[in-house]
Design an enzyme around this catalytic site. Structure first.
Site, mmCIF file in Angstrom:
data_model
loop_
_atom_site.group_PDB
_atom_site.id
_atom_site.type_symbol
_atom_site.label_atom_id
_atom_site.label_comp_id
_atom_site.label_asym_id
_atom_site.label_seq_id
_atom_site.Cartn_x
_atom_site.Cartn_y
_atom_site.Cartn_z
ATOM 1 N N SER A 223 0.806 -1.227 0.043
ATOM 2 C CA SER A 223 0.040 -0.067 0.118
ATOM 3 C C SER A 223 1.109 1.325 -0.085
ATOM 4 O O SER A 223 2.102 1.199 0.362
ATOM 5 C CB SER A 223 -1.011 -0.124 1.447
ATOM 6 O OG SER A 223 -1.529 1.291 1.305
ATOM 7 N N TYR B 236 -1.879 -0.870 10.550
ATOM 8 C CA TYR B 236 -1.716 -1.118 9.012
ATOM 9 C C TYR B 236 -0.512 -0.764 8.357
ATOM 10 O O TYR B 236 0.237 -1.406 7.625
ATOM 11 C CB TYR B 236 -2.841 -0.730 8.451
ATOM 12 C CG TYR B 236 -3.257 -0.975 6.719
ATOM 13 C CD1 TYR B 236 -3.798 -2.118 6.429
ATOM 14 C CD2 TYR B 236 -2.792 0.109 5.990
ATOM 15 C CE1 TYR B 236 -4.040 -2.277 5.257
ATOM 16 C CE2 TYR B 236 -3.162 -0.209 4.611
ATOM 17 C CZ TYR B 236 -3.503 -1.499 4.285
ATOM 18 O OH TYR B 236 -3.886 -1.715 3.086
#
Length: 239
Positions: free
Chosen positions: A132, A145
């Site tokens: 990401s 995350y």
């Protein structure tokens, strides 16, 4: 339209029940591959011919069972499954952090490890980790995350060294990929991107096809490919 680019190839995609993973599974299926989908939820729209397995990636035994079902050979492993929960660090529970870590980083490590004998049987392999842009930049309440996705980038270049030349290992960092109602997006959503639009799941799927194709990307390994419409190279200040 079905072609034969990946005919006789076996592909495993985690988190393929919807969104980016679903698009990846569809793309490889359309190129003639035997596709396995591993997800903890049921698929939103089943793709005829794709092998669906319900797997909790927090559970090592379930991962091992999945790999046994796939058989002796594997050509491409795509670690796409991820769990995200944005919580103020003052309130996040360690159990929540551990869950995010287990799905986003521990599972790709276990899957990669278990895939090695299958790649050896095949004679060549490719691992693609879906990371990401949050591994490269952050916003508040995103520690768990972001940590796992940064770790996934590190795992990528470590594996590339450990498993080369048998296996090429690369990661993709998607930016804003709209998996819902694309038509509902606003003009300002699109215009803030240097390319002029928000991303689609197919943008990531096409990159996976490229990175999995040794004839096109055979000299690429250990790399992190950012696919975000240019947002990480754009300076944004309030004026």
């Amino acid at each position: 339209m079905i072609s034969n680019l990946f005919q006789n190839k076996t592909i495993l995609v985690t988190g393929a029940a919807r969104g980016i993973g679903h698009a990846i599974a569809s793309a490889f299926h359309n190129q003639g591959a035997t596709v396995w989908s591993a997800d903890i939820i049921d698929p939103v729209n089943k793709i005829q011919g794709v092998n669906y397995e319900k797997v909790n990636l927090e559970d090592e035994n379930q991962i091992k069972s999945l790999m046994d079902k796939i058989g002796e050979k594997l050509d491409v492993l795509i670690n796409n499954a991820a769990f995200i929960k944005m919580t103020d660090i003052r309130n996040i529970q360690i159990e929540e952090f551990d869950k995010i870590f287990a799905v986003n980083l521990r599972a790709p490590f276990i899957l990669s490890k278990l895939a090695i004998p299958k790649f050896e049987k095949t004679g060549k392999g490719s691992i693609i980790n879906i990371s990401s842009t949050r591994s490269l930049m952050s916003e508040a309440n995103n520690e768990a995350y972001t940590s796992t996705k940064s770790g996934l980038n590190g795992l990528t270049h470590a594996l590339a060294n450990s498993l080369g030349p048998l296996v090429r290992v690369n990661s993709i960092c998607p930016g804003w990929i709209e998996c819902g109602d694309y038509q509902a997006l606003r003009e300002e959503d699109h215009s803030q991107h240097p390319v002029g639009r928000v991303g689609k799941p197919e943008d990531i799927a096409n990159a996976c096809l490229f990175l999995a194709d040794d004839s096109k990307s055979g000299f690429i390994t250990g790399q992190t490919l950012v696919i975000d419409g240019g947002m990480t190279v754009k300076m944004i200040y309030n004026e």
